[in-house]
Each structure stands twice: as C-alpha cells, then as structure tokens.
Design a protein around this motif. Structure first.
Motif, PDB file in Angstrom:
ATOM      1  N   LEU A 138      16.148   8.341  16.070  1.00 46.74           N
ATOM      2  CA  LEU A 138      15.701   7.275  15.506  1.00 46.74           C
ATOM      3  C   LEU A 138      15.470   6.990  14.025  1.00 46.74           C
ATOM      4  N   GLU A 139      14.815   8.143  13.654  1.00 42.90           N
ATOM      5  CA  GLU A 139      14.295   7.952  11.950  1.00 42.90           C
ATOM      6  C   GLU A 139      15.741   7.851  11.179  1.00 42.90           C
ATOM      7  N   ARG A 140      16.988   8.687  11.452  1.00 41.43           N
ATOM      8  CA  ARG A 140      18.029   8.559  10.931  1.00 41.43           C
ATOM      9  C   ARG A 140      18.699   7.428  10.850  1.00 41.43           C
ATOM     10  N   ILE A 141      18.720   6.914  12.051  1.00 36.07           N
ATOM     11  CA  ILE A 141      19.479   5.374  12.205  1.00 36.07           C
ATOM     12  C   ILE A 141      18.598   4.330  11.382  1.00 36.07           C
ATOM     13  N   PHE A 142      17.310   4.152  11.514  1.00 36.12           N
ATOM     14  CA  PHE A 142      16.546   3.069  10.910  1.00 36.12           C
ATOM     15  C   PHE A 142      15.766   3.322  10.003  1.00 36.12           C
ATOM     16  N   GLY A 143      16.102   4.501   9.135  1.00 43.26           N
ATOM     17  CA  GLY A 143      15.379   4.776   7.791  1.00 43.26           C
ATOM     18  C   GLY A 143      13.943   4.789   7.733  1.00 43.26           C
ATOM     19  N   THR A 144      13.328   5.556   8.953  1.00 40.02           N
ATOM     20  CA  THR A 144      12.052   5.544   8.971  1.00 40.02           C
ATOM     21  C   THR A 144      11.544   7.051   8.510  1.00 40.02           C
ATOM     22  N   THR A 145      10.433   7.396   8.540  1.00 36.18           N
ATOM     23  CA  THR A 145       9.947   8.680   8.198  1.00 36.18           C
ATOM     24  C   THR A 145       8.372   8.790   9.004  1.00 36.18           C
ATOM     25  N   PRO A 146       7.907   9.836   9.454  1.00 36.39           N
ATOM     26  CA  PRO A 146       6.653  10.021  10.107  1.00 36.39           C
ATOM     27  C   PRO A 146       5.565   9.682   9.121  1.00 36.39           C
ATOM     28  N   LEU A 147       4.491   8.994   9.736  1.00 39.23           N
ATOM     29  CA  LEU A 147       3.309   8.511   9.140  1.00 39.23           C
ATOM     30  C   LEU A 147       2.204   9.501   9.578  1.00 39.23           C
ATOM     31  N   ASP A 148       1.143   9.651   8.350  1.00 38.81           N
ATOM     32  CA  ASP A 148      -0.060  10.435   8.915  1.00 38.81           C
ATOM     33  C   ASP A 148      -0.961   9.494   9.210  1.00 38.81           C
TER      34      ASP A 148
ATOM     35  N   TYR B 166       0.938  -1.287   0.193  1.00 37.58           N
ATOM     36  CA  TYR B 166      -0.081   0.059   0.073  1.00 37.58           C
ATOM     37  C   TYR B 166       0.920   1.201   0.045  1.00 37.58           C
ATOM     38  N   GLY B 167       1.793   1.326   0.738  1.00 35.90           N
ATOM     39  CA  GLY B 167       2.919   2.601   0.966  1.00 35.90           C
ATOM     40  C   GLY B 167       3.635   2.621  -0.392  1.00 35.90           C
ATOM     41  N   GLU B 168       3.944   1.548  -0.880  1.00 33.10           N
ATOM     42  CA  GLU B 168       4.682   1.575  -2.149  1.00 33.10           C
ATOM     43  C   GLU B 168       3.926   2.217  -3.158  1.00 33.10           C
ATOM     44  N   ALA B 169       2.802   1.734  -3.430  1.00 34.17           N
ATOM     45  CA  ALA B 169       1.899   1.931  -4.473  1.00 34.17           C
ATOM     46  C   ALA B 169       1.319   3.671  -4.399  1.00 34.17           C
ATOM     47  N   ARG B 170       1.579   4.155  -3.236  1.00 30.06           N
ATOM     48  CA  ARG B 170       0.807   5.435  -3.173  1.00 30.06           C
ATOM     49  C   ARG B 170       1.759   6.378  -2.718  1.00 30.06           C
ATOM     50  N   PHE B 171       2.971   6.006  -2.077  1.00 32.40           N
ATOM     51  CA  PHE B 171       4.103   6.839  -1.528  1.00 32.40           C
ATOM     52  C   PHE B 171       5.412   6.619  -2.202  1.00 32.40           C
ATOM     53  N   ASP B 172       6.270   6.615  -1.329  1.00 32.29           N
ATOM     54  CA  ASP B 172       7.512   6.063  -1.686  1.00 32.29           C
ATOM     55  C   ASP B 172       7.976   5.101  -0.887  1.00 32.29           C
ATOM     56  N   LEU B 173       9.378   4.533  -1.108  1.00 36.65           N
ATOM     57  CA  LEU B 173       9.894   3.342  -0.737  1.00 36.65           C
ATOM     58  C   LEU B 173      10.033   3.446   0.678  1.00 36.65           C
ATOM     59  N   THR B 174      10.532   4.742   1.312  1.00 40.92           N
ATOM     60  CA  THR B 174      10.702   4.928   2.745  1.00 40.92           C
ATOM     61  C   THR B 174       9.467   4.833   3.503  1.00 40.92           C
ATOM     62  N   VAL B 175       8.395   5.618   2.993  1.00 40.67           N
ATOM     63  CA  VAL B 175       7.161   5.272   3.552  1.00 40.67           C
ATOM     64  C   VAL B 175       6.728   3.979   3.700  1.00 40.67           C
ATOM     65  N   ALA B 176       7.032   3.185   2.551  1.00 42.71           N
ATOM     66  CA  ALA B 176       6.480   1.775   2.509  1.00 42.71           C
ATOM     67  C   ALA B 176       6.982   0.884   3.534  1.00 42.71           C
ATOM     68  N   THR B 177       8.595   0.998   3.792  1.00 47.74           N
ATOM     69  CA  THR B 177       9.178   0.334   4.713  1.00 47.74           C
ATOM     70  C   THR B 177       8.807   0.767   5.993  1.00 47.74           C
ATOM     71  N   THR B 178       8.584   2.063   6.216  1.00 47.50           N
ATOM     72  CA  THR B 178       8.180   2.419   7.698  1.00 47.50           C
ATOM     73  C   THR B 178       6.878   1.772   7.846  1.00 47.50           C
ATOM     74  N   MET B 179       5.893   1.748   6.975  1.00 50.39           N
ATOM     75  CA  MET B 179       4.783   1.116   7.176  1.00 50.39           C
ATOM     76  C   MET B 179       4.784  -0.462   7.446  1.00 50.39           C
ATOM     77  N   GLY B 180       5.736  -1.045   7.007  1.00 48.35           N
ATOM     78  CA  GLY B 180       6.054  -2.220   7.043  1.00 48.35           C
ATOM     79  C   GLY B 180       6.469  -2.310   8.324  1.00 48.35           C
ATOM     80  N   LEU B 181       7.401  -1.864   8.850  1.00 46.75           N
ATOM     81  CA  LEU B 181       7.899  -1.873  10.039  1.00 46.75           C
ATOM     82  C   LEU B 181       6.845  -1.613  11.154  1.00 46.75           C
ATOM     83  N   THR B 182       5.898  -0.580  10.993  1.00 43.70           N
ATOM     84  CA  THR B 182       4.987  -0.326  11.922  1.00 43.70           C
ATOM     85  C   THR B 182       3.987  -1.530  11.908  1.00 43.70           C
ATOM     86  N   ALA B 183       3.579  -1.874  10.916  1.00 36.41           N
ATOM     87  CA  ALA B 183       2.583  -3.175  10.800  1.00 36.41           C
ATOM     88  C   ALA B 183       2.941  -4.432  11.353  1.00 36.41           C
TER      89      ALA B 183
END
Length: 341
Positions: free
Chosen positions: A295-305, A228-245
C-alpha cells in the motif's frame, strides 16, 4: 372521526378512543358555512352520517389551514377523500380496489397501529439519508478548501494529497462511513420530534453554515498536519500525515454528523454495533496504508512515528472538541427558545 355510522354510536366509540370534541351529524356539518367551519373545526371531534362530499370538504378545510391531512377508509365512498388528502390510507383486507388505488398507503393487516410503524420507518429512512447527506457535504467542502488553502498558503506546493491518496480516502474510508450512516439504527427519540414541514429545505441556511464551518475545520486540520510534516521532515511524510489526518477527521465527522445536536460522548454513540465495526475498519485501513509495503508503494506513503501520529490525532481531537462546543451552544439556545440550526 368522520363516518357513516350513527352519531350516537360514533360518539361512544370516539370517547373510548380519546377523541374529544363535539359530535355532529352530516346534515349539521353540511349546514356550516366555510367561514364557520374554518373557525370551529378544532372543536369538532366526530362527524357522523356523512356523504362522500362531506369527507372531501373536511380534508379541504384542514389543508387550507396548513395541516398535513391523512385520511383512512375502506369503501368506495372514501376514495375521493383519500385521493384529496396528503396521505390516503386504505385497508388492505376489507378495502375495495378503488380505495386501494386512491391511497398512498395500504394497511395489509387493517391495523391502525401499523401506521405508527410506517411513520417510524419513514422517519428512520429520512433521518439516515440526512446523516449521509450531512457527512458527504462536510467532507466535500473539506476536500475543496484543503486544496484551495494549500494553493493560497503554498502548503506542499499546492498538493497536500496525491490523486491516489484522494481516491483512497473516498473509496476506502468514506464509503465505509457512508454505508454505516445510510444503514444506521434509528436515532433515539426520533418519534418525539415535531413533524418536518414539507416546505422545509433539505439543507436550511443554519445547517449550511454549520456544514461550511465543519468543512473549514477539516481543511484547517489537514493543512496543519501537512504543514507540520513539510516543515520538519520531507514531502512524503507531509502528504502521509495529511492523508492520516484527513482520514481521522472524516471518521470524527461521521460520528459528529450522525446527529446535529446530540453529543457523541454518550452510550448511544456505540449502541449500533454495525456502525462501530465499520468505523473501526476505517481506522484500521488508515493505519494499514502507512504500514503495509504494498500500500505504501501504491499510495506514496511512509511509516509515521509516534510524534507524527500524535499530531494527526490532536488535529482530529481538536475538530471533535470544537464541534462538540458548537452543539452545546446550539442545545443551550434551543432550551432558551432560540432558533433551530
């Protein structure tokens, strides 16, 4: 009851203790053939004026019938039977050193009620170990299938989570949940369960299938969030959503696999404050890794809406509903005399 006391005395004490069955002397017991003893041992409540070999023989007869035999004693003449039994229980105060050496358990207070306490403690330890094993197996299967699925279906170029994100889940989320399960409070109704057979595998076929399905669900939920994140946003958002999920799915998995059958939608789920605190800390870390700049810089995450968090939460909720439905079916089958999972 098998004792060296007089048969009349032993019979009277047995009656007070609620031990039913015939009272035999040691001579009458020894006169029975092995076939007669196998056929009628259930009818015997007391054997009195016995020799040490009579105690050993009784233990052997019960073990041949497939029984798990515990033997208590305090004298030297009890030692052979204690050593032959599955569980030898010696008296700590009045027991001889020979008896203590032959036993697996020593009652330091010579109180038989302590045996119940020991059994309860042992069941609690084993039950918590199984909680930990079930959780570790289901999340391990989930991890493996997530990357296999990402490669097969080309989700996030086959890398739905970065190596550091995997380490974060393992050490920041799973460790806390595993500690909570390993040191969990005893499961309600633990002492009402039937004893487990020594030949029963740690993970039986039914449980293995359910763990595999649980791992498939975790992988599916994670890949849905990443896709879902990859199709609508970018790879960073997608992996962050994967980490959160996946983090949320692991929290739900820890809750669900605390008990194989009982629903988590009950007061017992929140009864253990320590586990609840560790679960809340895991949820807090799941939030912080997407909001704290360091933590965002270390783990390559980004804020989610809110919408992105909603997708991750829906994935976890879907996992909860499917597992709860499976437990409900299992409980219904057991009530109808079906197989145990």
């Amino acid at each position: 009851m098998i004792t060296g006391d007089h048969v009349t005395t032993a019979g009277a004490i047995a009656a007070q203790l609620g031990i039913t069955g015939r009272a035999l002397t040691g001579a009458e017991f020894a006169a029975l053939s092995d076939g007669e003893l196998d056929a009628h041992v259930d009818e015997i409540g007391v054997v009195a004026r016995v020799a040490p070999e009579d105690k050993v023989r009784l233990v052997d007869v019960l073990k041949r019938r497939g029984e798990i035999v515990a033997m208590t004693g305090d004298g030297v003449n009890d030692a052979p039977a204690l050593a032959r039994a599955d569980i030898g229980v010696a008296m700590g105060i009045t027991g001889t050193e020979v008896t203590k050496d032959a036993a697996e358990m020593i009652l330091t207070d010579d109180n038989f009620a302590t045996i119940v306490t020991a059994v309860e403690g042992g069941r609690g330890l084993y039950d918590n170990l199984m909680k930990y094993i079930r959780f570790q197996m289901v999340v391990l299967i989930g991890f493996i299938l997530t990357f296999v699925g990402a490669g097969v279906f080309v989700v996030a170029a086959g890398t739905p989570l970065t190596p550091l994100q995997i380490l974060w889940i393992n050490f920041a989320i799973d460790v806390l949940l595993a500690i909570g399960l390993g040191f969990d409070a005893p499961t309600p109704g633990l002492m009402a369960r039937r004893p487990r057979s020594p030949s029963e595998p740690v993970i039986g076929r039914g449980l293995a299938v359910r763990l595999a399905v649980g791992g498939v669900l975790i992988a599916t939920g994670t890949l849905i969030a990443v896709g879902y994140g990859e199709a609508r946003f970018d790879l960073t958002v997608a992996t962050t959503m994967g980490l959160t999920a996946m983090s949320l799915l692991h929290v739900v998995a820890a809750l669900e696999w605390r008990d194989q059958r009982a629903s988590i939608l009950s007061h017992d789920t929140l009864a253990n404050g320590r586990f609840v605190v560790l679960m809340l800390v895991a949820l807090g870390l799941t939030f912080l890794v997407t909001t704290l700049d360091g933590l965002e810089r270390i783990f390559g995450t980004t804020p989610l809406d809110g919408g992105q968090w909603g997708v991750c939460a829906l994935v976890a909720l879907g996992y909860l509903l499917v597992v709860e439905a499976g437990k409900a079916v299992l409980r219904a089958l057991e009530r109808r005399g079906g197989v145990r999972g």
